[in-house]
Design an enzyme around this catalytic site. Structure first.
Site, PDB file in Angstrom:
ATOM      1  N   HIS A  16       0.856  -1.187   0.000  1.00  0.00           N
ATOM      2  CA  HIS A  16       0.000   0.000   0.000  1.00  0.00           C
ATOM      3  C   HIS A  16       0.898   1.246   0.000  1.00  0.00           C
ATOM      4  O   HIS A  16       1.921   1.275   0.680  1.00  0.00           O
ATOM      5  CB  HIS A  16      -0.898  -0.019   1.237  1.00  0.00           C
ATOM      6  CG  HIS A  16      -1.891   1.089   1.281  1.00  0.00           C
ATOM      7  ND1 HIS A  16      -1.550   2.376   1.662  1.00  0.00           N
ATOM      8  CD2 HIS A  16      -3.218   1.126   0.987  1.00  0.00           C
ATOM      9  CE1 HIS A  16      -2.625   3.144   1.606  1.00  0.00           C
ATOM     10  NE2 HIS A  16      -3.649   2.406   1.200  1.00  0.00           N
ATOM     11  N   ASP A  18       0.885   4.183   1.395  1.00  0.00           N
ATOM     12  CA  ASP A  18       1.244   4.745   2.701  1.00  0.00           C
ATOM     13  C   ASP A  18       2.199   3.829   3.454  1.00  0.00           C
ATOM     14  O   ASP A  18       3.093   4.301   4.171  1.00  0.00           O
ATOM     15  CB  ASP A  18      -0.014   4.976   3.547  1.00  0.00           C
ATOM     16  CG  ASP A  18      -0.903   6.072   2.984  1.00  0.00           C
ATOM     17  OD1 ASP A  18      -0.374   6.974   2.319  1.00  0.00           O
ATOM     18  OD2 ASP A  18      -2.130   5.998   3.190  1.00  0.00           O
ATOM     19  N   LYS A  19       2.027   2.514   3.301  1.00  0.00           N
ATOM     20  CA  LYS A  19       2.918   1.580   3.990  1.00  0.00           C
ATOM     21  C   LYS A  19       4.298   1.528   3.332  1.00  0.00           C
ATOM     22  O   LYS A  19       5.301   1.300   4.019  1.00  0.00           O
ATOM     23  CB  LYS A  19       2.286   0.193   4.015  1.00  0.00           C
ATOM     24  CG  LYS A  19       1.296   0.025   5.145  1.00  0.00           C
ATOM     25  CD  LYS A  19       2.017  -0.042   6.471  1.00  0.00           C
ATOM     26  CE  LYS A  19       1.274   0.721   7.530  1.00  0.00           C
ATOM     27  NZ  LYS A  19       2.081   1.168   8.627  1.00  0.00           N
ATOM     28  N   GLU A  44      10.151  11.833   7.020  1.00  0.00           N
ATOM     29  CA  GLU A  44       8.883  11.701   6.309  1.00  0.00           C
ATOM     30  C   GLU A  44       9.163  11.301   4.864  1.00  0.00           C
ATOM     31  O   GLU A  44      10.127  11.768   4.266  1.00  0.00           O
ATOM     32  CB  GLU A  44       8.103  13.019   6.329  1.00  0.00           C
ATOM     33  CG  GLU A  44       7.969  13.654   7.703  1.00  0.00           C
ATOM     34  CD  GLU A  44       7.175  12.813   8.685  1.00  0.00           C
ATOM     35  OE1 GLU A  44       6.398  11.944   8.230  1.00  0.00           O
ATOM     36  OE2 GLU A  44       7.317  13.024   9.894  1.00  0.00           O
ATOM     37  N   GLU A  57      14.348  15.814   9.637  1.00  0.00           N
ATOM     38  CA  GLU A  57      15.493  16.311  10.396  1.00  0.00           C
ATOM     39  C   GLU A  57      16.267  15.148  11.002  1.00  0.00           C
ATOM     40  O   GLU A  57      15.663  14.177  11.467  1.00  0.00           O
ATOM     41  CB  GLU A  57      15.021  17.226  11.543  1.00  0.00           C
ATOM     42  CG  GLU A  57      14.232  18.433  11.099  1.00  0.00           C
ATOM     43  CD  GLU A  57      12.804  18.117  10.708  1.00  0.00           C
ATOM     44  OE1 GLU A  57      12.166  17.309  11.410  1.00  0.00           O
ATOM     45  OE2 GLU A  57      12.330  18.643   9.682  1.00  0.00           O
ATOM     46  N   LYS A 176      -5.618  -4.446   0.466  1.00  0.00           N
ATOM     47  CA  LYS A 176      -6.304  -4.025   1.685  1.00  0.00           C
ATOM     48  C   LYS A 176      -7.229  -5.151   2.127  1.00  0.00           C
ATOM     49  O   LYS A 176      -7.731  -5.907   1.293  1.00  0.00           O
ATOM     50  CB  LYS A 176      -7.122  -2.752   1.451  1.00  0.00           C
ATOM     51  CG  LYS A 176      -6.305  -1.552   1.028  1.00  0.00           C
ATOM     52  CD  LYS A 176      -7.167  -0.318   0.825  1.00  0.00           C
ATOM     53  CE  LYS A 176      -7.511   0.329   2.149  1.00  0.00           C
ATOM     54  NZ  LYS A 176      -8.196   1.644   1.962  1.00  0.00           N
ATOM     55  N   PHE A 244      -7.852  -4.395 -10.603  1.00  0.00           N
ATOM     56  CA  PHE A 244      -6.915  -3.735  -9.685  1.00  0.00           C
ATOM     57  C   PHE A 244      -5.509  -4.062 -10.178  1.00  0.00           C
ATOM     58  O   PHE A 244      -4.780  -4.817  -9.541  1.00  0.00           O
ATOM     59  CB  PHE A 244      -7.159  -4.218  -8.266  1.00  0.00           C
ATOM     60  CG  PHE A 244      -6.413  -3.462  -7.188  1.00  0.00           C
ATOM     61  CD1 PHE A 244      -5.578  -2.391  -7.475  1.00  0.00           C
ATOM     62  CD2 PHE A 244      -6.553  -3.829  -5.853  1.00  0.00           C
ATOM     63  CE1 PHE A 244      -4.901  -1.716  -6.482  1.00  0.00           C
ATOM     64  CE2 PHE A 244      -5.883  -3.165  -4.841  1.00  0.00           C
ATOM     65  CZ  PHE A 244      -5.056  -2.105  -5.162  1.00  0.00           C
ATOM     66  N   ASP A 252      -1.920   5.765  -6.277  1.00  0.00           N
ATOM     67  CA  ASP A 252      -2.298   6.749  -5.257  1.00  0.00           C
ATOM     68  C   ASP A 252      -1.032   7.138  -4.509  1.00  0.00           C
ATOM     69  O   ASP A 252      -0.211   6.283  -4.177  1.00  0.00           O
ATOM     70  CB  ASP A 252      -3.325   6.136  -4.306  1.00  0.00           C
ATOM     71  CG  ASP A 252      -3.988   7.161  -3.400  1.00  0.00           C
ATOM     72  OD1 ASP A 252      -3.785   8.366  -3.629  1.00  0.00           O
ATOM     73  OD2 ASP A 252      -4.696   6.753  -2.466  1.00  0.00           O
ATOM     74  N   ALA A 253      -0.872   8.414  -4.234  1.00  0.00           N
ATOM     75  CA  ALA A 253       0.307   8.865  -3.502  1.00  0.00           C
ATOM     76  C   ALA A 253       0.300   8.319  -2.084  1.00  0.00           C
ATOM     77  O   ALA A 253      -0.753   8.109  -1.479  1.00  0.00           O
ATOM     78  CB  ALA A 253       0.353  10.390  -3.473  1.00  0.00           C
ATOM     79  N   ARG A 258       0.058   7.835   7.743  1.00  0.00           N
ATOM     80  CA  ARG A 258      -1.371   7.977   7.460  1.00  0.00           C
ATOM     81  C   ARG A 258      -2.185   6.736   7.816  1.00  0.00           C
ATOM     82  O   ARG A 258      -3.386   6.692   7.552  1.00  0.00           O
ATOM     83  CB  ARG A 258      -1.590   8.310   5.977  1.00  0.00           C
ATOM     84  CG  ARG A 258      -1.223   9.730   5.637  1.00  0.00           C
ATOM     85  CD  ARG A 258      -1.965  10.239   4.420  1.00  0.00           C
ATOM     86  NE  ARG A 258      -1.724   9.450   3.233  1.00  0.00           N
ATOM     87  CZ  ARG A 258      -1.986   9.883   1.991  1.00  0.00           C
ATOM     88  NH1 ARG A 258      -2.515  11.089   1.820  1.00  0.00           N
ATOM     89  NH2 ARG A 258      -1.750   9.118   0.949  1.00  0.00           N
ATOM     90  N   LYS A 259      -1.556   5.735   8.401  1.00  0.00           N
ATOM     91  CA  LYS A 259      -2.277   4.517   8.753  1.00  0.00           C
ATOM     92  C   LYS A 259      -2.122   4.210  10.237  1.00  0.00           C
ATOM     93  O   LYS A 259      -1.788   3.098  10.639  1.00  0.00           O
ATOM     94  CB  LYS A 259      -1.784   3.354   7.881  1.00  0.00           C
ATOM     95  CG  LYS A 259      -2.240   3.466   6.436  1.00  0.00           C
ATOM     96  CD  LYS A 259      -3.740   3.296   6.310  1.00  0.00           C
ATOM     97  CE  LYS A 259      -4.253   3.526   4.897  1.00  0.00           C
ATOM     98  NZ  LYS A 259      -4.329   4.956   4.542  1.00  0.00           N
ATOM     99  N   LYS A 279      10.449   7.866  13.222  1.00  0.00           N
ATOM    100  CA  LYS A 279      10.847   8.580  14.428  1.00  0.00           C
ATOM    101  C   LYS A 279      11.765   7.737  15.297  1.00  0.00           C
ATOM    102  O   LYS A 279      11.504   6.551  15.518  1.00  0.00           O
ATOM    103  CB  LYS A 279       9.608   8.972  15.233  1.00  0.00           C
ATOM    104  CG  LYS A 279       8.661   9.897  14.489  1.00  0.00           C
ATOM    105  CD  LYS A 279       7.394  10.176  15.283  1.00  0.00           C
ATOM    106  CE  LYS A 279       6.447  11.077  14.497  1.00  0.00           C
ATOM    107  NZ  LYS A 279       5.182  11.322  15.219  1.00  0.00           N
ATOM    108  N   LYS A 283      11.241  10.267  20.565  1.00  0.00           N
ATOM    109  CA  LYS A 283       9.920  10.790  20.272  1.00  0.00           C
ATOM    110  C   LYS A 283       8.887   9.930  21.001  1.00  0.00           C
ATOM    111  O   LYS A 283       8.684   8.763  20.670  1.00  0.00           O
ATOM    112  CB  LYS A 283       9.635  10.768  18.774  1.00  0.00           C
ATOM    113  CG  LYS A 283      10.219  11.925  17.992  1.00  0.00           C
ATOM    114  CD  LYS A 283      11.706  11.846  17.817  1.00  0.00           C
ATOM    115  CE  LYS A 283      12.213  12.888  16.827  1.00  0.00           C
ATOM    116  NZ  LYS A 283      13.694  12.874  16.739  1.00  0.00           N
ATOM    117  N   ASP A 285       5.778   9.960  20.918  1.00  0.00           N
ATOM    118  CA  ASP A 285       4.719   9.431  20.055  1.00  0.00           C
ATOM    119  C   ASP A 285       4.920   7.945  19.828  1.00  0.00           C
ATOM    120  O   ASP A 285       3.960   7.176  19.784  1.00  0.00           O
ATOM    121  CB  ASP A 285       4.741  10.132  18.684  1.00  0.00           C
ATOM    122  CG  ASP A 285       3.986  11.437  18.694  1.00  0.00           C
ATOM    123  OD1 ASP A 285       3.160  11.647  19.594  1.00  0.00           O
ATOM    124  OD2 ASP A 285       4.221  12.258  17.791  1.00  0.00           O
TER     125      ASP A 285
END
Length: 403
Positions: A16, A18-19, A44, A57, A176, A244, A252-253, A258-259, A279, A283, A285
């Site tokens: 995918h 995003d992955k 990123e 960074e 998916k 597909f 798709d970008a 995002r997941k 990260k 961090k 998060d």
């Protein structure tokens, strides 16, 4: 608590878009941590048709110092990116590991952020950002994860394994899944709907080949879900839009982070909003979400609750958490306030506290262990060696003794 209901979670494959971005970002984290365990990374990734772009960074001894890259560092970063795309399996006209265009906009970490995190004089290492983080565990599966998400991950992991081994040569990397389960008396008992959309080679969307692809997917799902979950009433949606063939970053970008619901608990628990991939463990998060899962999982593994949610909160530059909150959703064998106190004591004894440094050292997070987290979930995985230490259940006895 409702005892009878339907619940759904989804997962996405390593292919995918995003992955793909998450895996590239975490490969960069691993690259730098392997060279400097104290490296700081916030990477990123953007993926789109025949292009990968990095931004963020870093601070890493021997790689990026005094606003300069070491000799060979840029070439190594690009090679790492291409290796990730190759491992995933993208060799398509619209996204190919060897011919894609690559751009790197990583630069030095802000000195104003660094001063809040670094230890100095009497100042402890501070959190790398403010925020709230959640951990969760439940007794629905042996991995102490929500069943809907656990099965969604396992379906796609099997498709990827079969694609790479040649057992399912008609599959391509992007996919998916979505699993809807019926719960009775709070326990999953039946799959009411299964959705699987998988990228495929040309021609596998019609006729006998489409029938074969659908039969393959149903066989995989039937093998992975518990006996009796798939019934004659289960609704199947396999590639419901039709063809597909165009997929991945060409279709798709993709962007890092995002997941976050796929990465965590599939919607069965709250999320603080911060992504993990790209990260380093200063961090919170990332690291505090990991330790919150660790603590929640040990509560359930100890038999102290059937479900457990833990929240931690931090301020940038401040070492100790601002709050610790525990909710066992009415399933606990002890008062939640007493459990909070027990968790705090055990974390202090076994981890050195819930400070960023205590978490990092206590769980051994300053290692290149993150590439494996970036697809098929950060939680519910098998701890092996240095990998997935937050999935261990070695605090269970200590928590019982502390109550």
């Amino acid at each position: 608590m409702r005892s009878d209901y339907l619940f759904t979670s989804e997962s996405v494959s390593e292919g995918h878009p995003d992955k793909v971005s998450d895996q590239i970002s975490d490969a960069i984290v691993d690259l730098f941590l392997a060279k400097d365990p104290e490296a700081r990374i916030a990477c990123e990734t953007l993926t789109t048709t025949q292009r990968v772009v990095l931004a963020g960074e870093i601070r890493c001894k021997g790689v990026y110092e005094n606003e300069r890259w070491a000799d060979g560092a840029l070439a190594e970063i690009e090679a790492t990116v291409r290796d990730v795309v190759k491992r995933i399996g993208y060799e398509q006209d619209g996204f190919h590991w060897d011919t894609l265009e690559f751009a790197n906009y990583l630069h030095g970490q802000s000195a104003h952020i660094a001063q809040g995190v670094d230890e100095s004089g009497n100042k402890d290492e501070g959190a790398g950002d403010q925020g709230i983080m959640f951990g969760y565990a439940c007794d629905e599966t042996p991995d102490l994860m929500p069943a809907t998400l656990d099965y969604s991950h396992k379906i796609l992991a099997r498709l990827a394994r079969d694609r790479k081994s040649g057992a399912a040569p008609f599959l391509e990397p992007d996919a998916k899944s979505q699993v809807t389960l019926r719960y009775h008396d709070g326990k999953p008992v039946e799959a009411t709907a299964i959705v699987v959309s998988t990228q495929h080679k040309e021609g596998w969307d019609a006729g006998e080949k489409e029938v074969e692809l659908h039969a393959y997917v149903k066989a995989v799902v039937g093998e992975l879900l518990p006996a009796g979950f798939v019934t004659a009433n289960t609704a199947w949606h396999i590639n419901p839009t039709g063809s597909f063939v165009i997929g991945g970053p060409d279709g798709d970008a993709g962007l890092t982070g995002r997941k976050i619901i796929v990465d965590t608990y599939g919607g069965a628990a709250p999320h603080g909003g911060g992504a993990f991939s790209g990260k380093d463990p200063t961090k919170v998060d990332r690291s505090a979400a990991y330790v919150a899962r660790y603590l929640a999982k040990n509560v359930v593994a100890a038999g102290l609750a059937k479900r457990c949610t833990i929240q931690l909160a931090y301020a940038i530059g401040v070492a100790r958490p601002l709050s610790l909150y525990v909710d066992t959703h009415g399933t606990g064998s002890a008062d939640d306030a007493a459990l909070e106190a027990a968790i705090a004591r055990v974390a202090e004894d076994r981890l050195g506290g819930l400070t960023p440094k205590g978490i990092r050292l206590g769980l051994g997070l300053n290692q290149p262990i993150y590439g494996t987290t970036a697809a098929y979930g950060h939680f519910g995985r098998k701890p092996e060696g240095a990998f997935f230490p937050w999935e261990r259940t070695d605090l269970a006895d200590a928590l019982k003794a502390a109550l």
